[in-house]
Design a protein around this motif. Structure first.
Motif, mmCIF file in Angstrom:
data_model
loop_
_atom_site.group_PDB
_atom_site.id
_atom_site.type_symbol
_atom_site.label_atom_id
_atom_site.label_comp_id
_atom_site.label_asym_id
_atom_site.label_seq_id
_atom_site.Cartn_x
_atom_site.Cartn_y
_atom_site.Cartn_z
ATOM 1 N N HIS A 122 1.028 -1.189 0.050
ATOM 2 C CA HIS A 122 0.031 -0.036 0.117
ATOM 3 C C HIS A 122 0.718 1.121 -0.061
ATOM 4 O O HIS A 122 1.605 1.347 1.025
ATOM 5 C CB HIS A 122 -0.933 -0.026 1.281
ATOM 6 C CG HIS A 122 -1.917 1.143 1.440
ATOM 7 N ND1 HIS A 122 -2.859 1.473 0.717
ATOM 8 C CD2 HIS A 122 -1.593 2.466 2.212
ATOM 9 C CE1 HIS A 122 -3.454 2.540 1.042
ATOM 10 N NE2 HIS A 122 -2.729 3.107 1.900
ATOM 11 N N GLN A 128 -1.787 11.558 -2.631
ATOM 12 C CA GLN A 128 -1.442 11.983 -1.472
ATOM 13 C C GLN A 128 -0.014 11.229 -0.893
ATOM 14 O O GLN A 128 0.335 10.161 -1.442
ATOM 15 C CB GLN A 128 -2.451 11.834 -0.183
ATOM 16 C CG GLN A 128 -3.556 12.613 -0.207
ATOM 17 C CD GLN A 128 -4.506 12.361 0.969
ATOM 18 O OE1 GLN A 128 -4.075 11.849 2.131
ATOM 19 N NE2 GLN A 128 -5.659 12.824 0.923
ATOM 20 N N GLN A 129 0.711 11.864 -0.062
ATOM 21 C CA GLN A 129 1.782 11.502 0.532
ATOM 22 C C GLN A 129 2.796 11.088 -0.717
ATOM 23 O O GLN A 129 3.629 10.233 -0.733
ATOM 24 C CB GLN A 129 1.743 10.108 1.485
ATOM 25 C CG GLN A 129 1.332 10.425 2.809
ATOM 26 C CD GLN A 129 0.893 9.509 3.676
ATOM 27 O OE1 GLN A 129 -0.072 8.997 3.478
ATOM 28 N NE2 GLN A 129 1.894 9.194 4.541
ATOM 29 N N TRP A 317 -5.472 6.316 12.905
ATOM 30 C CA TRP A 317 -5.424 7.578 12.407
ATOM 31 C C TRP A 317 -6.440 8.484 12.878
ATOM 32 O O TRP A 317 -6.439 9.868 13.066
ATOM 33 C CB TRP A 317 -5.422 7.653 11.013
ATOM 34 C CG TRP A 317 -6.547 7.312 10.279
ATOM 35 C CD1 TRP A 317 -7.062 5.831 10.411
ATOM 36 C CD2 TRP A 317 -7.473 7.933 9.634
ATOM 37 N NE1 TRP A 317 -8.349 5.719 9.720
ATOM 38 C CE2 TRP A 317 -8.677 7.060 9.188
ATOM 39 C CE3 TRP A 317 -7.645 9.191 9.264
ATOM 40 C CZ2 TRP A 317 -9.794 7.431 8.312
ATOM 41 C CZ3 TRP A 317 -8.476 9.610 8.265
ATOM 42 C CH2 TRP A 317 -9.504 8.563 7.858
HETATM 43 O O1 G3I Z 1 6.438 10.834 10.358
HETATM 44 C C1 G3I Z 1 5.992 12.118 10.380
HETATM 45 C C2 G3I Z 1 6.900 12.772 11.687
HETATM 46 O O2 G3I Z 1 8.242 12.633 11.311
HETATM 47 C C3 G3I Z 1 6.344 14.077 12.023
HETATM 48 O O3 G3I Z 1 6.802 14.537 13.240
HETATM 49 C C4 G3I Z 1 4.769 13.957 12.138
HETATM 50 C C5 G3I Z 1 4.272 15.392 12.353
HETATM 51 O O4 G3I Z 1 2.641 15.575 12.123
HETATM 52 O O5 G3I Z 1 4.289 13.457 10.836
HETATM 53 C C6 G3I Z 1 4.637 12.042 10.572
HETATM 54 O O6 G3I Z 1 4.116 11.828 9.385
HETATM 55 C C7 G3I Z 1 2.533 11.491 9.762
HETATM 56 C C8 G3I Z 1 2.365 10.087 9.014
HETATM 57 O O7 G3I Z 1 0.980 9.740 9.235
HETATM 58 C C9 G3I Z 1 3.050 9.012 10.156
HETATM 59 O O8 G3I Z 1 2.385 8.982 11.280
HETATM 60 C C10 G3I Z 1 1.711 12.300 8.858
HETATM 61 O O9 G3I Z 1 1.973 13.740 9.157
HETATM 62 C C11 G3I Z 1 0.206 12.126 8.664
HETATM 63 O O10 G3I Z 1 -0.365 12.824 7.811
HETATM 64 C C12 G3I Z 1 0.477 10.573 8.296
HETATM 65 O O11 G3I Z 1 -1.028 10.279 8.241
HETATM 66 C C13 G3I Z 1 -1.248 8.914 7.599
HETATM 67 C C14 G3I Z 1 -2.487 9.391 6.404
HETATM 68 O O12 G3I Z 1 -2.910 8.094 5.849
HETATM 69 C C15 G3I Z 1 -1.847 10.364 5.261
HETATM 70 O O13 G3I Z 1 -2.753 10.536 4.335
HETATM 71 C C16 G3I Z 1 -1.994 7.826 8.464
HETATM 72 O O14 G3I Z 1 -1.105 7.557 9.512
HETATM 73 C C17 G3I Z 1 -2.577 6.824 7.805
HETATM 74 O O15 G3I Z 1 -3.225 5.831 8.416
HETATM 75 C C18 G3I Z 1 -3.570 7.276 6.687
HETATM 76 O O16 G3I Z 1 -4.043 6.123 5.826
HETATM 77 C C19 G3I Z 1 -5.004 6.408 4.795
HETATM 78 C C20 G3I Z 1 -4.518 5.248 3.836
HETATM 79 O O17 G3I Z 1 -3.182 5.296 3.399
HETATM 80 C C21 G3I Z 1 -5.456 5.321 2.722
HETATM 81 N N1 G3I Z 1 -6.945 5.738 3.012
HETATM 82 C C22 G3I Z 1 -7.082 6.587 4.182
HETATM 83 C C23 G3I Z 1 -6.198 6.353 5.353
HETATM 84 C C24 G3I Z 1 -6.508 7.139 6.327
HETATM 85 O O18 G3I Z 1 -6.503 8.446 6.068
#
Ligand code: G3I
Length: 464
Positions: A122, A128-129, A317
């Protein structure tokens, strides 16, 4: 979220069935001990319970949590599929153009392998990302970068991925049924099929999925995905599966046509998977919604598994919505029991199986039965189903010895009582399936790590 009266009726019926089974078993053999063990053979973990119907039960995993003993303990015990939550995304795997970084994703794949679980990859292409260098590209440069990314990452993990989310969330929300207007979409409408073709070329054995949210019931968005899958199938674009993320809450509850929607996609000839399940809430309402989703998957043959999006509520999340199966301490919630009970066909989890040769089981002796194996194997693990067939006389008990290859080990078993985990492993009938009519058959199964068994098992039986 409101309670679903139909579901409640279903649960009562299921429980009743369990009682009838217990009483019936009690009449054929030795009374009290058997009655007690009538429900004792239902699998007691999510993974083993799902495996009993050939399905997996998975979770999203974060690499940095693997050092948390509670987290790791639940992961090892309960799950048979793993999805890296963020570690395989474009920003994680290709932070600079053509410079690939797999350390965290590799840790998760190693963890999965060590526990005999499989991996859902995945996601290869998503709006995104994306790393910043991708966000500054467009046109042919972006298209080529995307294809290179798909090829490189899928090649790195070639042979280790059960299914890839090749493209994630490419359709717009709302009623338009249009593609999402992302930078990838702007490279041309054929970007999705180009990504799927590149993934197939890089890892021909991985199942290739399209994955999205708000497609869990029939609506304009899921209709658009449906039309795309239909079109891909008709033109030979490689697609094997559709992922339904299934993020639910009070504003977006489990749709009433959830199962029907899974089924209509299945009818297109693709596998369907529940890929990111979480349901905000608590108590019975949450538990019932989880049961509905689980039962829907069980009712659709092509639904091969369920993945929850995290282990404990605190890992989610959206942790404040307490949407998962374990609370922040790692304790099983009502929702957990509801999922496990549903996977076990309505049988409440009970005491662990009694040991073979206990008074409740007549000791097998003599011949008169045959056993055949069928395997669902992957890199590092397998689920084996064994069919026990009676000869010309009815059986009153049986036992099957399966010889495992060197290095292989049984991690869980169902519909039988196992002794040993390596080498020659013996499986005796459970309290309720020892009696087999002349010419009739029954099945049991087990899951293991290492290479699947291939030697025809030895079957012995007691007659009568
Ligand atoms: O790794 C950085 C860290 O270095 C930093 O200090 C911190 C500060 O906010 O951010 C960290 O990164 C975060 C990352 O998760 C790891 O924890 C990002 O900000 C955060 O945006 C990211 O969120 C992820 C999200 O996708 C992004 O769109 C969630 O963990 C993850 O569960 C979520 O998963 C998505 C699926 O991929 C697709 N479907 C929706 C699902 C939920 O949004």
């Amino acid at each position: 979220m409101t309670l679903d009266p139909a579901r409640h009726r279903g649960r009562r019926t299921s429980r009743l069935r369990g009682v009838v089974l217990t009483v019936a078993a009690g009449t054929v053999a030795v009374g009290a001990a058997l009655t007690l063990s009538g429900t004792a053979d239902a699998a007691t973990t999510l993974g083993a319970s799902a495996a009993a119907s050939g399905r997996y039960f998975g979770t999203a995993v974060a690499a940095y949590k693997l050092s948390d003993a509670t987290y790791l303990g639940i992961l090892n015990t309960e799950f048979t599929m793993v999805t890296p939550e963020n570690e395989m995304k474009w920003d994680a795997t290709e932070p600079a153009q053509n410079s690939f970084s797999y350390t965290n994703a590799d840790r998760i794949v190693s963890q999965a392998t060590s526990m005999g679980a499989r991996v859902r990859g995945h996601a290869l292409a998503w709006h995104q990302q994306q790393p910043s260098w991708v966000q500054s590209l467009s046109g042919t440069a972006l298209r080529n970068a995307m294809l290179n990314h798909v090829t490189q990452v899928a090649t790195h993990y070639r042979g280790q991925i059960y299914a890839w989310d090749v493209v994630n969330e490419a359709f717009a929300d709302g009623g338009s049924g249009a593609r999402r207007d992302s930078n990838l979409q702007q490279t041309g409408n054929d970007w999705i099929e180009a990504a799927f073709r590149a993934a197939r070329a890089a890892d021909p054995n991985a199942k290739l999925c399209y994955n999205d949210y708000n497609t869990d019931g029939q609506n304009a968005k899921s209709n658009a995905v449906y039309a795309m899958v239909q079109d891909f199938k008709s033109r030979g674009v490689p697609i094997d599966c559709v992922g339904f993320q299934s993020h639910f809450n009070a504003q977006s509850p489990v749709p009433s046509d959830y199962q029907a929607n899974l089924q209509r996609f299945a009818d297109l000839g693709v596998e369907v998977q529940i890929t990111e399940l979480d349901i905000e809430g608590s108590g019975t309402a949450q538990a019932d919604s989880y049961a509905r989703v689980t039962q829907a998957c069980l009712n659709v043959t092509a639904c091969k598994g369920i993945t929850v999006w995290g282990i404990r509520d605190s890992d989610s999340w959206r942790a404040s919505g307490t949407p998962l199966l374990f609370d922040g301490n790692g304790t099983k919630k009502q929702a957990y029991t509801s999922v496990l009970t549903t996977l076990n066909g309505g049988t409440e989890p009970s005491t662990p199986p009694s040991t073979p040769g206990s008074p409740s089981t007549p000791p097998p002796s003599g011949g008169a039965c045959t056993a055949t194996l069928s395997n669902n194997a992957w890199n590092g693990g397998f689920v084996t189903t064994v069919k026990v067939t009676a000869g010309s006389s009815a059986l009153s008990g049986w036992s099957v010895t399966v010889t495992l290859p060197s290095g292989a080990a049984v991690t869980s078993a169902w519909n039988s009582q196992s002794s040993g985990t390596t080498g020659a492993v013996r499986f005796a009938n459970a309290s309720y399936n020892g009696r087999v009519t002349a010419g009739g058959s029954t099945e049991f199964g087990f899951q293991g790590t290492g290479t699947a068994p291939s030697i025809v098992p030895a079957c012995t039986a007691s007659l009568g």
